[in-house]
Design an enzyme around this catalytic site. Structure first.
Site, PDB file in Angstrom:
ATOM      1  N   HIS A  11      61.854 -26.656  -7.862  1.00 22.94           N
ATOM      2  CA  HIS A  11      60.281 -26.946  -8.020  1.00 22.94           C
ATOM      3  C   HIS A  11      60.017 -28.133  -6.873  1.00 22.94           C
ATOM      4  CE1 HIS A  11      59.200 -24.971 -11.898  1.00 22.94           C
ATOM      5  NE2 HIS A  11      60.315 -25.376 -12.251  1.00 22.94           N
TER       6      HIS A  11
ATOM      7  N   GLU B 187      57.392 -28.470  -5.716  1.00 19.80           N
ATOM      8  CA  GLU B 187      56.090 -29.204  -5.978  1.00 19.80           C
ATOM      9  C   GLU B 187      56.074 -30.279  -6.892  1.00 19.80           C
ATOM     10  OE1 GLU B 187      57.181 -26.425  -7.004  1.00 19.80           O
ATOM     11  OE2 GLU B 187      56.751 -26.193  -9.031  1.00 19.80           O
TER      12      GLU B 187
ATOM     13  N   ARG C  30      65.355 -25.233 -16.336  1.00 19.02           N
ATOM     14  CA  ARG C  30      65.393 -23.645 -16.849  1.00 19.02           C
ATOM     15  C   ARG C  30      65.291 -22.981 -15.873  1.00 19.02           C
ATOM     16  NH1 ARG C  30      61.866 -25.708 -19.920  1.00 19.02           N
ATOM     17  NH2 ARG C  30      60.333 -24.265 -19.570  1.00 19.02           N
TER      18      ARG C  30
ATOM     19  N   CYS D 161      60.834 -20.914  -9.034  1.00 20.74           N
ATOM     20  CA  CYS D 161      61.312 -21.010 -10.008  1.00 20.74           C
ATOM     21  C   CYS D 161      60.943 -19.483 -10.942  1.00 20.74           C
ATOM     22  CB  CYS D 161      61.175 -22.167 -10.974  1.00 20.74           C
ATOM     23  SG  CYS D 161      62.077 -22.209 -12.520  1.00 20.74           S
TER      24      CYS D 161
END
Ligand code: GLN
Length: 197
Positions: free
Chosen positions: A177, A179, A142, A81
């Protein structure tokens, strides 16, 4: 085999989540806040967060040039990201004068999906990262997308038509993401890449 030492740039963003995943996969996670902490790494993760803040802090901590040098020397780096934005050679919709570390021959548009929706989840087509019967569930916040890819860049995943994961030699980046999910396949892929470099 000794555990690979993987740095996580720890200036801002979701550092802990990457460390936790790395350690669950048997790697050694190292927080990177100063130049000396880049020494002896087998790989580096640039976490999600806010790219404008991270790049300013990197400059303030005298890390920007050492990070650029590490990329040039061939350190495997994975950006997620905001980290994708940091690794891009070219960005669109950055703030005025926004710098990057660079290395990935791509044009990345910041907050690209955000103009439609702020965050969402999606199952991705990603043959190098996931099995066809078990797609990659990706969380976008985002998120940027990759708008142009250079000749040396391999597309690893798309969300619909949009390129959301890429690799170029020892560098890789995802708009999403991993994670933040229980799916560790992107981190496994990066650890393999780091081991083989
Ligand atoms: N929009 C953020 C940026 O420009 C990235 C968002 C994220 O990392 N979740 O840096």
């Amino acid at each position: 085999m000794t555990a690979p030492r993987i740095g996580v740039l720890a200036l801002q963003g979701d550092v802990r989540e990457h460390l936790r995943l790395l350690e669950s996969l048997g790697a050694r996670g190292v927080l990177v806040r100063r130049e000396a902490e880049l020494a002896g790494l087998d790989g580096l993760i640039l976490p999600g967060g806010e790219s404008t803040t991270i790049i300013k802090l990197a400059a303030a901590f005298d890390l920007l040039e050492p990070l650029r040098a590490a990329v040039k020397e061939g350190l495997p780096v994975y950006g997620s990201c905001a980290g994708m934005i940091l690794l891009a050679d070219r960005i669109a919709d950055g703030i005025e004068g926004q710098q990057t570390i660079g290395g990935l021959d791509v044009l990345v548009r910041r907050n690209a999906f955000g103009r439609q929706v702020d965050s969402f989840e999606s199952d991705l087509e990603a043959p190098d990262l996931a099995e066809p019967d078990r797609p990659l569930r990706a969380v976008f916040i985002r998120a940027p997308w990759v708008e142009e890819v250079g000749r040396e860049v391999t597309v690893l995943a798309r969300a619909g038509e949009r390129v959301v994961a890429v690799r170029q030699g020892p560098l890789m980046a995802t708009s999403f993401h991993p994670e933040l999910t229980r799916d560790d396949r992107v981190h496994r892929y990066f650890l393999d890449l780091a081991r083989n470099h």
